[in-house]
Design an enzyme around this catalytic site. Structure first.
Site, PDB file in Angstrom:
ATOM      1  N   LYS A 112       0.824  -1.204   0.000  1.00  0.00           N
ATOM      2  CA  LYS A 112       0.000   0.000   0.000  1.00  0.00           C
ATOM      3  C   LYS A 112       0.868   1.268   0.000  1.00  0.00           C
ATOM      4  O   LYS A 112       0.630   2.213  -0.764  1.00  0.00           O
ATOM      5  CB  LYS A 112      -0.921  -0.008   1.225  1.00  0.00           C
ATOM      6  CG  LYS A 112      -1.553   1.319   1.550  1.00  0.00           C
ATOM      7  CD  LYS A 112      -2.519   1.755   0.471  1.00  0.00           C
ATOM      8  CE  LYS A 112      -2.732   3.241   0.514  1.00  0.00           C
ATOM      9  NZ  LYS A 112      -4.079   3.667   0.328  1.00  0.00           N
ATOM     10  N   CYS A 160      -3.040  11.344   1.752  1.00  0.00           N
ATOM     11  CA  CYS A 160      -2.353  10.066   1.533  1.00  0.00           C
ATOM     12  C   CYS A 160      -0.979  10.239   0.900  1.00  0.00           C
ATOM     13  O   CYS A 160       0.029   9.857   1.476  1.00  0.00           O
ATOM     14  CB  CYS A 160      -3.208   9.187   0.625  1.00  0.00           C
ATOM     15  SG  CYS A 160      -4.859   8.949   1.254  1.00  0.00           S
TER      16      CYS A 160
HETATM   17  N1  SAJ Z   1      -1.355  15.185  -8.726  1.00  0.00           N
HETATM   18  C1  SAJ Z   1      -0.501  15.855  -9.589  1.00  0.00           C
HETATM   19  N2  SAJ Z   1      -0.271  15.331 -10.822  1.00  0.00           N
HETATM   20  C2  SAJ Z   1      -0.858  14.173 -11.222  1.00  0.00           C
HETATM   21  C3  SAJ Z   1      -1.714  13.481 -10.351  1.00  0.00           C
HETATM   22  C4  SAJ Z   1      -1.940  14.014  -9.101  1.00  0.00           C
HETATM   23  O1  SAJ Z   1       0.044  16.918  -9.242  1.00  0.00           O
HETATM   24  O2  SAJ Z   1      -0.623  13.771 -12.352  1.00  0.00           O
HETATM   25  C5  SAJ Z   1      -1.633  15.726  -7.389  1.00  0.00           C
HETATM   26  C6  SAJ Z   1      -3.110  16.012  -7.169  1.00  0.00           C
HETATM   27  O3  SAJ Z   1      -3.470  17.264  -7.684  1.00  0.00           O
HETATM   28  C7  SAJ Z   1      -3.218  15.928  -5.665  1.00  0.00           C
HETATM   29  C8  SAJ Z   1      -2.190  14.856  -5.290  1.00  0.00           C
HETATM   30  O4  SAJ Z   1      -1.345  14.736  -6.417  1.00  0.00           O
HETATM   31  O5  SAJ Z   1      -2.842  17.151  -5.058  1.00  0.00           O
HETATM   32  C9  SAJ Z   1      -2.784  13.501  -4.963  1.00  0.00           C
HETATM   33  O6  SAJ Z   1      -3.889  13.189  -5.798  1.00  0.00           O
HETATM   34  P1  SAJ Z   1      -4.087  11.754  -6.461  1.00  0.00           P
HETATM   35  O7  SAJ Z   1      -5.294  11.816  -7.318  1.00  0.00           O
HETATM   36  O8  SAJ Z   1      -2.829  11.328  -7.096  1.00  0.00           O
HETATM   37  O9  SAJ Z   1      -4.288  10.754  -5.224  1.00  0.00           O
HETATM   38  P2  SAJ Z   1      -5.265  10.714  -3.937  1.00  0.00           P
HETATM   39  O10 SAJ Z   1      -4.482  11.189  -2.749  1.00  0.00           O
HETATM   40  O11 SAJ Z   1      -6.569  11.343  -4.184  1.00  0.00           O
HETATM   41  O12 SAJ Z   1      -5.492   9.111  -3.800  1.00  0.00           O
HETATM   42  C10 SAJ Z   1      -4.356   8.255  -3.677  1.00  0.00           C
HETATM   43  C11 SAJ Z   1      -4.542   7.065  -4.642  1.00  0.00           C
HETATM   44  N3  SAJ Z   1      -3.284   6.318  -4.768  1.00  0.00           N
HETATM   45  C12 SAJ Z   1      -2.800   5.960  -5.979  1.00  0.00           C
HETATM   46  O13 SAJ Z   1      -3.345   6.249  -7.018  1.00  0.00           O
HETATM   47  C13 SAJ Z   1      -1.551   5.161  -5.976  1.00  0.00           C
HETATM   48  C14 SAJ Z   1      -5.653   6.147  -4.139  1.00  0.00           C
HETATM   49  O14 SAJ Z   1      -5.742   4.989  -4.936  1.00  0.00           O
HETATM   50  C15 SAJ Z   1      -5.375   5.755  -2.684  1.00  0.00           C
HETATM   51  O15 SAJ Z   1      -6.373   4.890  -2.164  1.00  0.00           O
HETATM   52  C16 SAJ Z   1      -5.347   7.025  -1.864  1.00  0.00           C
HETATM   53  O16 SAJ Z   1      -4.251   7.837  -2.329  1.00  0.00           O
HETATM   54  C17 SAJ Z   1      -5.175   6.648  -0.401  1.00  0.00           C
HETATM   55  O17 SAJ Z   1      -6.160   6.742   0.343  1.00  0.00           O
HETATM   56  O18 SAJ Z   1      -4.090   6.179  -0.011  1.00  0.00           O
END
Ligand code: SAJ
Length: 431
Positions: free
Chosen positions: A205, A259
């Site tokens: 995870k 996360c």
């Molecule tokens: N972000 C970027 N560029 C990207 C993608 C995201 O800057 O290309 C930023 C987003 O704007 C945000 C942050 O990253 O600020 C995180 O967003 P996210 O959509 O990547 O992830 P979370 O935190 O909403 O959800 C993640 C997910 N993990 C993965 O995809 C590996 C989700 O599956 C998990 O269950 C969740 O964390 C968790 O609860 O751990």
């Protein structure tokens, strides 16, 4: 055992609540427990605190079916207890007190043969070092019960779909424990269920989120390098991603949420000496709000009363969650430098700072408009309509979200993070 179990879900947050509802609708008798009486009261009044519509619909249906009930105590007599409590960090160190106290509370009602599952994201080793000792301290022989770690993996924005479809990893403490947990998940998920030991499940995870953090850091580094080279990073990344084995994420103003900015610390804390890449990625992403502020300073002097209108308080597009949002940091840094800030977000409801009541209120008299989050609602903003309200037509788009050509045609100076700069640094190679 696939259907018809008595299950208690401990912690009714973003994960626990939809999980409880889904298990109830799969035929289990589920009791939802939360330490916070306000959560229980709100749910009883029909106001689920998770705003995603499919989650609300699921919860309403489960409560109406009476297969999901709420309790202010952890009931004895459940066959499975599923812990979905938060694991925050304090100064980058994991705070496992909720896992510890929830384990102790469940231990008080555990009977031989029961199943204890932890879904909370935890640093590797937590099941052995925190959960099992909490059971022992309460007089429960851990060998007399089944113990598993089954980390949640759903993404805010698509919680119900991912709960149903995502593959799960189930780590069991001793032979047979994972199988017992697998049967419960098989009753309500359609994805593959892979079994392993608890430590591996814990690690899996955390490495998933760390991998994403590193990938985003790479994209952010490319954005800054591309600006210097006079290349559009977004175009370059899109072209590179045409390669069958390349998938680079998108640059942005920083990494928020509860996360991804947190979990890499679970690994680097375990051993700071062998986790340099992980730590560097974290630093790159933590620096991004500073980069955004530097770009703002380059375009707008912090003279008395300079106003920066910020679009988006949520940590990412189309979610209401503002935890660890890069906007908080950008706003803080701007205020330290003497700017006045106004934040507008039609999706987020709670924010540490103040939210403007409308787009017009936010942009009136502004010297710059900074887009921090690509909410769908922002795509509809008409640059011509709001132009008379602004003191200066300047758009700083940290997500390459708004159509730059349209805004430029409306008389705006447009700066896009990672976009093609008019004044790149020219590299001279010695020949
Ligand atoms: N972000 C970027 N560029 C990207 C993608 C995201 O800057 O290309 C930023 C987003 O704007 C945000 C942050 O990253 O600020 C995180 O967003 P996210 O959509 O990547 O992830 P979370 O935190 O909403 O959800 C993640 C997910 N993990 C993965 O995809 C590996 C989700 O599956 C998990 O269950 C969740 O964390 C968790 O609860 O751990």
């Amino acid at each position: 055992m696939g259907s018809g179990m008595n299950v208690c879900v401990v912690g009714l947050g973003y994960i626990g609540l939809p999980t409880a509802a889904m298990m109830a609708l799969a035929g289990h008798d589920v009791v939802g427990y939360d330490v916070d009486p306000r959560v229980l009261r709100a749910l009883a009044d029909g106001a689920a605190h998770v705003k995603e519509k499919p989650v609300r619909a699921l919860v309403v249906k489960a409560l109406r079916s009476k297969k999901l009930t709420l309790s202010s105590e952890i009931p004895a007599g459940s066959q499975a207890y599923v812990l979905c409590v938060p694991t925050p960090t304090i100064d980058h160190k994991p705070d496992l007190s909720f896992v510890q106290s929830a384990s102790a509370a469940v231990a008080a009602v555990l009977n031989p043969g029961d199943l204890l599952i932890v879904e909370s994201t935890v640093p590797p080793g937590t099941m052995d070092r925190v959960v099992v000792p909490a059971l022992r301290a309460a007089g429960v022989d851990p060998d007399s019960v089944a113990i598993a770690h089954c980390p949640e993996r759903v993404i805010p924005g698509a919680i119900v779909k991912e709960l149903r479809e995502n593959a799960r990893v189930v780590g069991g403490r001793k032979p047979g424990d994972a199988e017992q947990a697998r049967a419960l998940y098989a009753s309500f998920t359609s994805g593959a269920i892979n079994t392993t030991d608890t430590m591996t499940a814990e690690l899996v995870k955390v490495i998933e989120n760390t991998y994403r953090d590193i990938n985003i850091a790479f994209a952010n580094e490319l954005a800054l390098l591309s600006e210097e080279l006079g290349v559009d990073a977004h175009e370059a990344i899109a072209l590179a991603n045409q390669h069958p084995r390349v998938n680079i994420l998108s640059p942005g103003p920083g990494v928020g949420g509860h996360c991804i900015p947190v979990d890499p610390h679970f690994l680097s804390n375990a051993n700071p000496f062998v986790t340099e890449l992980i730590q560097t990625a974290r630093r790159i992403n933590e620096r991004m709000p500073h980069v955004v502020v530097r770009r703002i300073v380059e375009h707008v002097a912090a003279r008395d009363g300079a106003i920066v209108a910020i679009l988006g308080a949520a940590y990412k597009a189309n979610v209401d969650d503002t935890r660890e949002s890069p906007t908080e940091r950008v706003e803080e840094l701007l205020r330290e430098r003497g700017y006045l800030t106004r934040v507008y977000d039609p999706v987020a409801e709670r924010y540490r700072g103040e939210l403007a009541a409308s787009l017009e209120d936010a942009v009136r008299g502004a010297d710059a408009l900074v887009l921090m989050v690509g909410h769908d609602a922002f795509a509809a903003i008409d640059p011509v309509a709001i132009a008379p309200l602004l003191r200066r037509r300047l758009l700083i788009d940290t997500r390459a979200f708004l159509p730059a050509a349209r805004w430029a045609a409306a008389g705006y100076d447009v700066y896009t993070l990672g976009g093609k700069r008019r004044d790149p640094l020219h590299f001279v190679t010695a020949s």
